[in-house]
Design a protein around this motif. Sequence first.
Motif, PDB file in Angstrom:
ATOM      1  N   ILE A  59      -1.963  -2.582 -10.393  1.00  0.00           N
ATOM      2  CA  ILE A  59      -1.473  -3.890  -9.626  1.00  0.00           C
ATOM      3  C   ILE A  59      -1.661  -5.018 -10.539  1.00  0.00           C
ATOM      4  CG2 ILE A  59      -2.393  -5.636  -8.080  1.00  0.00           C
ATOM      5  CD1 ILE A  59      -3.270  -3.348  -6.282  1.00  0.00           C
ATOM      6  N   LEU A 101       1.747   1.914  -3.659  1.00  0.00           N
ATOM      7  CA  LEU A 101       0.835   2.467  -4.491  1.00  0.00           C
ATOM      8  C   LEU A 101       0.288   3.756  -3.972  1.00  0.00           C
ATOM      9  CD1 LEU A 101      -1.223  -0.826  -4.401  1.00  0.00           C
ATOM     10  CD2 LEU A 101      -0.175   0.088  -6.316  1.00  0.00           C
ATOM     11  N   ASP A 102       0.469   4.252  -2.570  1.00  0.00           N
ATOM     12  CA  ASP A 102       0.029   5.629  -2.330  1.00  0.00           C
ATOM     13  C   ASP A 102       0.845   6.399  -2.935  1.00  0.00           C
ATOM     14  OD1 ASP A 102      -2.135   4.502  -1.087  1.00  0.00           O
ATOM     15  OD2 ASP A 102      -1.284   4.547   1.059  1.00  0.00           O
ATOM     16  N   GLU A 106      -3.112   9.298  -1.934  1.00  0.00           N
ATOM     17  CA  GLU A 106      -4.089   8.400  -1.010  1.00  0.00           C
ATOM     18  C   GLU A 106      -5.190   8.633  -1.845  1.00  0.00           C
ATOM     19  OE1 GLU A 106      -3.808  10.412   2.724  1.00  0.00           O
ATOM     20  OE2 GLU A 106      -1.876   9.539   3.140  1.00  0.00           O
ATOM     21  N   PRO A 107      -6.059   7.814  -1.514  1.00  0.00           N
ATOM     22  CA  PRO A 107      -7.674   7.782  -2.085  1.00  0.00           C
ATOM     23  C   PRO A 107      -8.463   8.959  -1.782  1.00  0.00           C
ATOM     24  CG  PRO A 107      -7.290   5.734  -0.755  1.00  0.00           C
ATOM     25  CD  PRO A 107      -6.016   6.429  -0.503  1.00  0.00           C
ATOM     26  N   TYR A 147     -10.178   6.120  -9.090  1.00  0.00           N
ATOM     27  CA  TYR A 147      -8.994   5.961  -8.253  1.00  0.00           C
ATOM     28  C   TYR A 147      -8.632   4.465  -8.107  1.00  0.00           C
ATOM     29  CZ  TYR A 147      -5.586   5.748  -4.388  1.00  0.00           C
ATOM     30  OH  TYR A 147      -4.529   5.376  -3.665  1.00  0.00           O
ATOM     31  N   TRP A 148      -9.705   3.775  -7.681  1.00  0.00           N
ATOM     32  CA  TRP A 148      -9.471   2.347  -7.453  1.00  0.00           C
ATOM     33  C   TRP A 148      -9.436   1.456  -8.773  1.00  0.00           C
ATOM     34  CZ3 TRP A 148      -7.854   0.751  -2.950  1.00  0.00           C
ATOM     35  CH2 TRP A 148      -8.043   1.381  -1.807  1.00  0.00           C
ATOM     36  N   THR A 169      -7.749   2.558 -11.570  1.00  0.00           N
ATOM     37  CA  THR A 169      -6.766   2.829 -11.593  1.00  0.00           C
ATOM     38  C   THR A 169      -5.707   2.146 -10.637  1.00  0.00           C
ATOM     39  OG1 THR A 169      -7.097   4.911 -12.259  1.00  0.00           O
ATOM     40  CG2 THR A 169      -4.934   4.446 -12.004  1.00  0.00           C
ATOM     41  N   ARG A 170      -5.967   1.792  -9.704  1.00  0.00           N
ATOM     42  CA  ARG A 170      -5.206   1.266  -8.639  1.00  0.00           C
ATOM     43  C   ARG A 170      -5.113  -0.157  -8.975  1.00  0.00           C
ATOM     44  NH1 ARG A 170      -3.771   2.855  -2.875  1.00  0.00           N
ATOM     45  NH2 ARG A 170      -2.848   0.688  -1.802  1.00  0.00           N
ATOM     46  N   ASN A 171      -6.214  -0.841  -9.305  1.00  0.00           N
ATOM     47  CA  ASN A 171      -6.236  -2.369  -9.509  1.00  0.00           C
ATOM     48  C   ASN A 171      -5.609  -2.635 -10.792  1.00  0.00           C
ATOM     49  OD1 ASN A 171      -7.920  -2.773  -7.266  1.00  0.00           O
ATOM     50  ND2 ASN A 171      -9.529  -2.547  -8.109  1.00  0.00           N
ATOM     51  N   PRO A 187       0.868  -1.206   0.054  1.00  0.00           N
ATOM     52  CA  PRO A 187       0.043  -0.282  -0.043  1.00  0.00           C
ATOM     53  C   PRO A 187       0.859   1.295   0.083  1.00  0.00           C
ATOM     54  CG  PRO A 187      -0.692  -1.618   1.719  1.00  0.00           C
ATOM     55  CD  PRO A 187       0.402  -2.135   1.109  1.00  0.00           C
ATOM     56  N   LEU A 211       0.271   6.812  -6.681  1.00  0.00           N
ATOM     57  CA  LEU A 211      -0.945   7.182  -7.032  1.00  0.00           C
ATOM     58  C   LEU A 211      -1.868   8.272  -6.096  1.00  0.00           C
ATOM     59  CD1 LEU A 211      -2.971   4.075  -8.213  1.00  0.00           C
ATOM     60  CD2 LEU A 211      -1.766   5.704  -9.519  1.00  0.00           C
TER      61      LEU A 211
END
Length: 344
Positions: free
Chosen positions: A269, A223-224, A229-230, A261-262, A264-266, A220, A227
């Motif tokens: 990953i 990733l933070d 923080e959420p 956001y999520w 893009t994060r997924n 995390p 990208l």
Amino acid sequence: MRVQTLRTIAGKEFRDHVRSRRFLALLAVILIITGTGTFSGMVQFHKSLDRYHDALTVVSGEDEPFGTSTSSKPSIMWVFHMIEMTTATLSAFMGIAMGFDLVTREKESKSLKILLSNPIYRDEVITGKALGGVAAIALAVAIALGVSCAVLLIGGIVLSPTQMIRTLIFGLFTVLFIATFFMIALFFSTIASESGTAFIASVLVLVLIAVILPFFAYNPMVLDAVLGEPPECPEEAYSTDISYEESLALLDEYDAENEAYWNTRNTLITAAMISSPAWIYNAATAAVTALPPADDGVQDYSPGTILSTLLNSWYIFAALVAMLVMPAFFFGLAWVKFARMDLR
């Protein structure tokens, strides 16, 4: 490229592999782990099956025993997925051990100059070495699966025709997984001047793409940092100083930003994990071995249903494509380097 010459070189490389002490020692270790893992998995399967049958025999109107469920029947294919999880690292190391000195050994002994002084093309030599190594890998996987099936047979478990097909598909994925690291080692064998250098470079790549990359992909903090923080839910959306329509608009904007956001994060990953052969192998084999049995407990998934399940999931499909692309990519690099190699 002449087929007969290619067949001769591939056959010679295949015989050298299966007769080498290195190959036999690694194969023996894999067979021991595979046999032990199959036996342990078979014992666990029988326990799960007993619990499943106990749940089915519960008298109507009585509570089910704690920990039992009739939702799905245990599948013996789960054993093969457990084998994959316990032997993946050793299998990757086997691929490296088979390929890191295929070219450097002959450069060090000066036998490569003598070989290429004959009427033979360089692409025939490197392609023959690759095909011979992959054939030896396929033999090792076939022996390991044979041992697993033999252990299951001794335990009174006979695989159905459909399960045999699923086992063969599992074996194909295993061959591709080992072949990936074999091609990586072959590539470094063509660019390195010494076998030790090629071996160290291959192991470093193994650690990088099988350990470090997945670790950072799921970290995390990393990733933070990439990208940020959420997005946070705006507090003013719940304020009494704004109208209902304004509050709803703020919440809709937050939901859109949060979803983007999520996603893009997924995606990040998944892209990082697809670059890891270990994750690709795990995802592909899980799709084949982890399918539950049919609801009636009698009919099994057909081969068409298995392939449909694989192709209907885009990340599994991408993983399968990557399993084919990755060894082909490194073989292409090795082929180009070998064709341009200066032997003076």
